[in-house]
Design a protein around this motif. Structure first.
Motif, PDB file in Angstrom:
ATOM      1  N   LEU A   1      29.336  87.093 111.776  1.00 30.07           N
ATOM      2  CA  LEU A   1      30.311  88.230 111.435  1.00 30.07           C
ATOM      3  C   LEU A   1      31.178  88.395 112.488  1.00 30.07           C
ATOM      4  O   LEU A   1      31.059  88.102 113.686  1.00 30.07           O
ATOM      5  N   TYR A   2      32.562  89.107 111.861  1.00 30.21           N
ATOM      6  CA  TYR A   2      33.644  89.452 112.918  1.00 30.21           C
ATOM      7  C   TYR A   2      34.249  90.429 112.401  1.00 30.21           C
ATOM      8  O   TYR A   2      34.013  90.803 111.022  1.00 30.21           O
ATOM      9  N   VAL A   3      35.319  91.107 112.919  1.00 26.57           N
ATOM     10  CA  VAL A   3      36.146  92.336 112.445  1.00 26.57           C
ATOM     11  C   VAL A   3      37.262  91.669 111.588  1.00 26.57           C
ATOM     12  O   VAL A   3      37.947  90.887 111.992  1.00 26.57           O
ATOM     13  N   ARG A   4      37.605  92.455 110.680  1.00 28.31           N
ATOM     14  CA  ARG A   4      38.937  92.164 109.655  1.00 28.31           C
ATOM     15  C   ARG A   4      40.058  92.074 110.997  1.00 28.31           C
ATOM     16  O   ARG A   4      40.130  93.101 111.719  1.00 28.31           O
ATOM     17  N   TYR A   5      40.915  91.146 110.660  1.00 24.14           N
ATOM     18  CA  TYR A   5      42.021  91.176 111.510  1.00 24.14           C
ATOM     19  C   TYR A   5      41.721  90.597 112.828  1.00 24.14           C
ATOM     20  O   TYR A   5      42.163  90.701 114.006  1.00 24.14           O
ATOM     21  N   GLY A   6      40.647  89.706 112.890  1.00 28.37           N
ATOM     22  CA  GLY A   6      40.143  88.891 114.082  1.00 28.37           C
ATOM     23  C   GLY A   6      40.663  87.660 114.080  1.00 28.37           C
ATOM     24  O   GLY A   6      41.584  87.289 113.330  1.00 28.37           O
ATOM     25  N   PHE A   7      40.433  86.999 115.171  1.00 22.46           N
ATOM     26  CA  PHE A   7      41.046  85.510 115.156  1.00 22.46           C
ATOM     27  C   PHE A   7      40.692  84.600 114.100  1.00 22.46           C
ATOM     28  O   PHE A   7      39.308  84.364 113.860  1.00 22.46           O
ATOM     29  N   SER A   8      41.690  84.151 113.628  1.00 26.29           N
ATOM     30  CA  SER A   8      41.547  83.294 112.264  1.00 26.29           C
ATOM     31  C   SER A   8      40.488  81.909 112.493  1.00 26.29           C
ATOM     32  O   SER A   8      40.048  81.222 111.509  1.00 26.29           O
ATOM     33  N   VAL A   9      40.182  81.664 113.772  1.00 21.90           N
ATOM     34  CA  VAL A   9      39.201  80.550 113.864  1.00 21.90           C
ATOM     35  C   VAL A   9      37.704  80.795 113.589  1.00 21.90           C
ATOM     36  O   VAL A   9      36.843  79.892 113.273  1.00 21.90           O
TER      37      VAL A   9
ATOM     38  N   VAL B   1      27.820  87.020 116.172  1.00 19.19           N
ATOM     39  CA  VAL B   1      28.911  87.901 115.972  1.00 19.19           C
ATOM     40  C   VAL B   1      30.021  87.433 116.913  1.00 19.19           C
ATOM     41  O   VAL B   1      29.862  87.415 118.085  1.00 19.19           O
ATOM     42  N   PHE B   2      31.279  87.536 116.553  1.00 19.26           N
ATOM     43  CA  PHE B   2      32.456  87.276 117.076  1.00 19.26           C
ATOM     44  C   PHE B   2      33.220  88.555 117.564  1.00 19.26           C
ATOM     45  O   PHE B   2      33.525  89.272 116.436  1.00 19.26           O
ATOM     46  N   VAL B   3      33.486  88.791 118.890  1.00 19.09           N
ATOM     47  CA  VAL B   3      34.347  89.978 119.051  1.00 19.09           C
ATOM     48  C   VAL B   3      35.364  89.503 120.136  1.00 19.09           C
ATOM     49  O   VAL B   3      35.032  88.884 121.083  1.00 19.09           O
ATOM     50  N   ALA B   4      36.917  89.476 119.743  1.00 18.18           N
ATOM     51  CA  ALA B   4      37.807  89.111 120.631  1.00 18.18           C
ATOM     52  C   ALA B   4      38.357  90.223 121.357  1.00 18.18           C
ATOM     53  O   ALA B   4      38.610  91.384 120.844  1.00 18.18           O
ATOM     54  N   ASN B   5      38.247  90.356 122.737  1.00 20.74           N
ATOM     55  CA  ASN B   5      38.684  91.805 123.422  1.00 20.74           C
ATOM     56  C   ASN B   5      39.685  91.262 124.638  1.00 20.74           C
ATOM     57  O   ASN B   5      38.999  90.640 125.464  1.00 20.74           O
ATOM     58  N   PRO B   6      40.985  91.462 124.729  1.00 15.28           N
ATOM     59  CA  PRO B   6      41.514  92.152 123.654  1.00 15.28           C
ATOM     60  C   PRO B   6      41.534  91.366 122.149  1.00 15.28           C
ATOM     61  O   PRO B   6      41.500  89.937 122.426  1.00 15.28           O
ATOM     62  N   ASN B   7      41.822  92.054 121.250  1.00 14.47           N
ATOM     63  CA  ASN B   7      41.818  91.202 119.983  1.00 14.47           C
ATOM     64  C   ASN B   7      43.151  90.410 119.631  1.00 14.47           C
ATOM     65  O   ASN B   7      44.166  90.803 119.956  1.00 14.47           O
ATOM     66  N   ASN B   8      43.006  89.378 118.820  1.00 13.68           N
ATOM     67  CA  ASN B   8      44.030  88.533 118.498  1.00 13.68           C
ATOM     68  C   ASN B   8      43.945  88.610 116.951  1.00 13.68           C
ATOM     69  O   ASN B   8      42.801  88.016 116.627  1.00 13.68           O
TER      70      ASN B   8
END
Length: 366
Positions: A107-115, A153-160
């Motif tokens: 799971l990850y957020v829309r507009y998250g890192f494409s990897v 679950v992936f979360v980028a913070n700050p988000n890319n």
């Protein structure tokens, strides 16, 4: 069948597309597409890198012992729970490979890192995208998307690529709402650009919780993108699992030495952070002046700005116009963002020129 066929989940992968460094006609111009440090690299790191030439005939330290110890000392961590990787990208793949597989969900957020979806599909897992909230992580949407198949679950913070930031309380709330058998991976590639008051608590979570891993990189503020050096921290069991599938000798001797030197050059890091804060703020202010033209910058905590084009000047036209003027930025229609450009905060000259060019094009499109 008379030939080998790749697994269907491999052919379902859309390969990662890096930021461009040349124009459509092959010119090398100002590259503001990959979030590299406009101030370059610490002189101390350069010297350490050069010194490694004397040992080119020897394999690097497979355990990156000195680097892990330096990272642990800098952040108050246990070196045994630090893992090194070929950029933080490898570590994201390792986390997925250790905890997800066929029949699982990542799971990850829309507009998250494409990897993230690549890492999921690589191991046969199903990538699941949760809705965003104005280009930022929506904790409620993530929690609503969790199923009994969710393993990572992936979360980028700050988000890319949007630059948005999830505060400490929201990260804690996300973790509290996840099942205990789900691994939360907090991708902090841009953490060093944060002001001290913006600490999201991720490293403390990774110190104390059994299912949180934090990843970081030397590619951004430290200016070592060419060497591909990343690291992660988490519970001993998770780090052990990731080590089992880590490539041997995955960080070069020169990279290890340069990273240790870069970590010790606090003046360079502070100067890079200050430069970014000043010119990111200035650039976002200039974009705010273009609000009547349907242009706005999503508030960023990273070393780039994500600019939306929702008026007469569209993102593709702006992208090509900037390229014609000698600047390459990142246009991301493949990530569902055809209406925005991710623009690295460059030198003062580059940042002023980009802002002026966008204003000029907006006026011409009115």
């Amino acid at each position: 069948m008379n030939r080998p066929l790749p697994k269907p989940w491999i052919t379902a992968i859309s390969p990662y597309v890096p930021g461009r460094s040349t124009t459509d006609d092959g010119r090398k111009v100002a590259k503001l597409s990959s979030n590299e440090n406009p101030l370059g690299t610490s002189t101390q790191a350069r010297a350490a890198f050069a010194a490694a030439a004397a040992t080119l005939d020897r394999y690097p330290d497979a355990g990156a012992t000195a680097l892990r110890e330096a990272l642990a000392a800098a952040h108050g961590l246990d070196p045994a729970r630090v893992i090194h990787g070929t950029g933080s990208d490898e570590l994201l793949h390792l986390a997925c490979g250790a905890y997800a597989g066929a029949g699982d969900e990542v799971l990850y957020v829309r507009y998250g890192f494409s990897v993230y979806p690549i890492a999921a599909r690589r191991v046969g897992a199903e990538p699941v995208e949760a809705a965003d909230r104005d280009y930022a992580t929506d904790v409620d949407a993530l929690l609503a998307s969790v199923t009994d198949k969710t393993r990572v679950v992936f979360v980028a913070n700050p988000n890319n690529p949007t630059g948005t930031f999830t505060p400490r309380g929201e990260l804690a709330r996300l973790h509290a709402g996840l099942p205990a058998d789900c691994l939360l991976v907090i991708d902090q590639a841009y953490a060093e650009y944060l002001a001290p008051e913006d600490d999201d608590g991720a490293l403390e979570m990774a110190r104390t919780l059994p299912n949180v891993v934090v990843t970081r990189t030397f590619s951004k503020i430290f200016g070592l993108a060419a060497e591909r050096i990343g690291w992660a921290y988490g519970p001993a069991e998770a780090i052990d699992a990731m080590h089992r599938i880590r490539a041997p000798f995955n960080v070069t001797t020169a990279g290890q030495l340069a990273a240790i030197a870069a970590l010790g050059d606090s003046e360079f890091v502070a100067r890079s952070r200050a430069h970014n804060a000043r010119w990111r703020g200035w650039f976002e202010g200039e974009m705010a002046r273009l609000g009547n033209a349907g242009i706005r910058a999503v508030p960023s905590k990273a070393n780039f700005s994500f600019v939306l084009f929702e008026g007469a000047l569209d993102a593709e036209r702006a992208y090509r116009g900037l390229m014609d003027r000698g600047y390459i930025v990142r246009w991301l229609p493949g990530q569902g963002l055809p209406h925005g450009l991710r623009i690295t905060i460059g030198t003062e000259e580059e940042t002023r020129a980009i802002a002026a060019a966008i204003a000029e094009m907006a006026e011409g499109a009115a």
